[in-house]
Design a protein around this motif. Structure first.
Motif, PDB file in Angstrom:
ATOM      1  N   GLN A   1      -0.306   2.456  -1.393  1.00 56.64           N
ATOM      2  CA  GLN A   1      -0.777   1.979  -0.092  1.00 56.64           C
ATOM      3  C   GLN A   1       0.433   1.682   0.796  1.00 56.64           C
ATOM      4  O   GLN A   1       1.281   0.859   0.433  1.00 56.64           O
ATOM      5  N   PHE A   2       0.518   2.345   1.937  1.00 54.30           N
ATOM      6  CA  PHE A   2       1.660   2.155   2.830  1.00 54.30           C
ATOM      7  C   PHE A   2       1.454   0.931   3.726  1.00 54.30           C
ATOM      8  O   PHE A   2       0.338   0.648   4.174  1.00 54.30           O
ATOM      9  N   THR A   3       2.559   0.230   3.985  1.00 51.32           N
ATOM     10  CA  THR A   3       2.553  -0.848   4.967  1.00 51.32           C
ATOM     11  C   THR A   3       2.606  -0.215   6.361  1.00 51.32           C
ATOM     12  O   THR A   3       2.913   0.980   6.499  1.00 51.32           O
TER      13      THR A   3
ATOM     14  N   LEU B   1       9.603  10.334   1.689  1.00 52.17           N
ATOM     15  CA  LEU B   1       8.587   9.605   2.464  1.00 52.17           C
ATOM     16  C   LEU B   1       7.452  10.535   2.885  1.00 52.17           C
ATOM     17  O   LEU B   1       6.279  10.163   2.830  1.00 52.17           O
TER      18      LEU B   1
ATOM     19  N   LYS C   1       0.117  10.018  -1.806  1.00 50.18           N
ATOM     20  CA  LYS C   1      -0.340   8.653  -2.108  1.00 50.18           C
ATOM     21  C   LYS C   1      -0.309   8.366  -3.614  1.00 50.18           C
ATOM     22  O   LYS C   1      -1.132   7.614  -4.155  1.00 50.18           O
TER      23      LYS C   1
ATOM     24  N   ILE D   1       7.953  -0.756   2.226  1.00 43.04           N
ATOM     25  CA  ILE D   1       7.382   0.509   2.680  1.00 43.04           C
ATOM     26  C   ILE D   1       5.989   0.747   2.115  1.00 43.04           C
ATOM     27  O   ILE D   1       5.080   1.161   2.833  1.00 43.04           O
ATOM     28  N   ALA D   2       5.809   0.469   0.826  1.00 41.72           N
ATOM     29  CA  ALA D   2       4.524   0.777   0.196  1.00 41.72           C
ATOM     30  C   ALA D   2       4.310  -0.094  -1.038  1.00 41.72           C
ATOM     31  O   ALA D   2       5.258  -0.635  -1.610  1.00 41.72           O
TER      32      ALA D   2
ATOM     33  N   ALA E   1       6.990   7.162   7.588  1.00 42.15           N
ATOM     34  CA  ALA E   1       6.486   8.401   7.005  1.00 42.15           C
ATOM     35  C   ALA E   1       6.100   9.398   8.092  1.00 42.15           C
ATOM     36  O   ALA E   1       6.335  10.601   7.968  1.00 42.15           O
TER      37      ALA E   1
ATOM     38  N   GLY F   1       5.980   1.227   6.750  1.00 42.15           N
ATOM     39  CA  GLY F   1       6.149   2.421   5.930  1.00 42.15           C
ATOM     40  C   GLY F   1       5.418   3.617   6.493  1.00 42.15           C
ATOM     41  O   GLY F   1       5.911   4.754   6.471  1.00 42.15           O
ATOM     42  N   GLU F   2       4.224   3.370   7.030  1.00 46.78           N
ATOM     43  CA  GLU F   2       3.443   4.458   7.620  1.00 46.78           C
ATOM     44  C   GLU F   2       4.159   5.030   8.848  1.00 46.78           C
ATOM     45  O   GLU F   2       4.171   6.242   9.054  1.00 46.78           O
TER      46      GLU F   2
ATOM     47  N   GLU G   1      13.968   0.971   1.409  1.00 45.29           N
ATOM     48  CA  GLU G   1      13.462  -0.332   1.832  1.00 45.29           C
ATOM     49  C   GLU G   1      14.609  -1.289   2.144  1.00 45.29           C
ATOM     50  O   GLU G   1      14.566  -2.035   3.130  1.00 45.29           O
TER      51      GLU G   1
ATOM     52  N   PHE H   1       3.658  10.060   1.357  1.00 48.24           N
ATOM     53  CA  PHE H   1       2.584   9.741   2.302  1.00 48.24           C
ATOM     54  C   PHE H   1       1.431  10.737   2.167  1.00 48.24           C
ATOM     55  O   PHE H   1       0.267  10.383   2.335  1.00 48.24           O
TER      56      PHE H   1
END
Length: 300
Positions: A56-58, A9, A16, A47-48, A65, A61-62, A40, A13
């Motif tokens: 792109q992280f949700t 993670l 990307k 998560i992404a 991370a 997910g962010e 997940e 992050f």
């Protein structure tokens, strides 16, 4: 989740990008994707997403991370404390060192330490002194070796000092220095400021910069081949025959010195391995190491 998942993670992050993350972690892309799906499933969230512009992280997910760095830090501390309970000199020392210190001092220092404590491993980060200062402050490394006088509120130990000098293959008149070709190199801001201060105290015009190079060692080679003069610490110049050196002095006639420090947090001394290492460095005669280094340069 184990520490490997948190590391995935963290790196994803930062990067990307699935391909770059897989390469950084030395795993295949399918294996990486599979681990992400398991993470997940464990948390029950997405998560992404993979997009044309990368990963792109949700929001969930962010958050995970951002928790990864602290979680990995906590896990590392737990492992170190468990090792410390055994009361033996073993484990991994995380060291940060300036490129300059690494070039000359760190290899023989670690060699001597490991000779006495063969069960110790090292994880070394080499970068600019200002970045080492940050790594120590954030406790990402146990100890830092910096070649500048950075403000540090924790424990610090002056290891050695060395004079800064003007180096040239040709004899030069200091009064004519602004008109002579100078070779500049990238260095820490504090060292640059030290040299610039010396210059401003003596000259009203800027130097004639003939070359801008990446590193101190590159500057040395340019000087060695008679392409101009450089202003640098004297240690790197050992072994160059027929080199002319003029040592910098301030207005009071005192030598302008480059200082190298060891910095660390007091609380790390509770760890047996770290305490042994710090005491080892404190007892080390860096003059002896300097002599070894100088002899190596002469032989080369």
């Amino acid at each position: 989740m184990d520490d490997r998942d948190w590391r995935i993670l963290q790196v994803l992050f930062e990067q990307k990008n699935i391909t770059k993350t897989a390469q950084a972690l030395f795993i295949s892309q399918p294996a990486l994707t599979a681990r992400l799906r398991q993470i997940e499933a464990e948390f029950g969230v997405k998560i992404a997403y993979r997009t044309s512009k990368g990963v792109q992280f949700t929001p969930q997910g962010e958050y995970l991370a951002k928790c990864a760095a602290q979680t990995l830090f906590n896990l590392r501390q737990i492992k170190e404390q468990v090792m410390n309970l055994e009361n033996k000199v073993a484990g991994t020392l995380r060291l940060g060192a300036s490129s300059y210190f690494t070039m000359f001092m760190l290899p023989p220092l670690l060699k001597l330490f490991q000779r006495q404590y063969p069960d110790v491993e090292f994880k070394v980060t080499t970068t600019w002194s200002k970045d080492i200062h940050t790594l120590v402050y954030n406790q990402e490394v146990h100890v830092g070796f910096v070649s500048s006088d950075y403000d540090w509120q924790g424990q610090k130990l002056l290891l050695f000092e060395e004079p800064i000098c003007i180096a040239s293959m040709n004899k030069i008149d200091v009064r004519n220095l602004p008109n002579l070709p100078r070779i500049n190199y990238q260095t820490d801001a504090l060292i640059k400021n030290l040299i610039d201060k010396w210059w401003r105290e003596r000259f009203s015009q800027p130097p004639t910069i003939n070359m801008e190079v990446d590193r101190l060692v590159t500057c040395k080679e340019m000087v060695k081949n008679g392409l101009g003069y450089g202003i640098m610490p004297h240690l790197i110049l050992n072994g160059i025959e027929n080199l002319h050196k003029i040592y910098l002095t301030d207005k009071q006639g005192k030598s302008v010195q480059r200082k190298t420090w060891m910095i660390y947090h007091q609380e790390f001394l509770e760890m047996n391995l770290f305490k042994v290492f710090v005491n080892f460095v404190k007892k080390m005669n860096f003059t002896d190491i300097l002599q070894i280094v100088c002899l190596t340069f002469v032989i080369q």
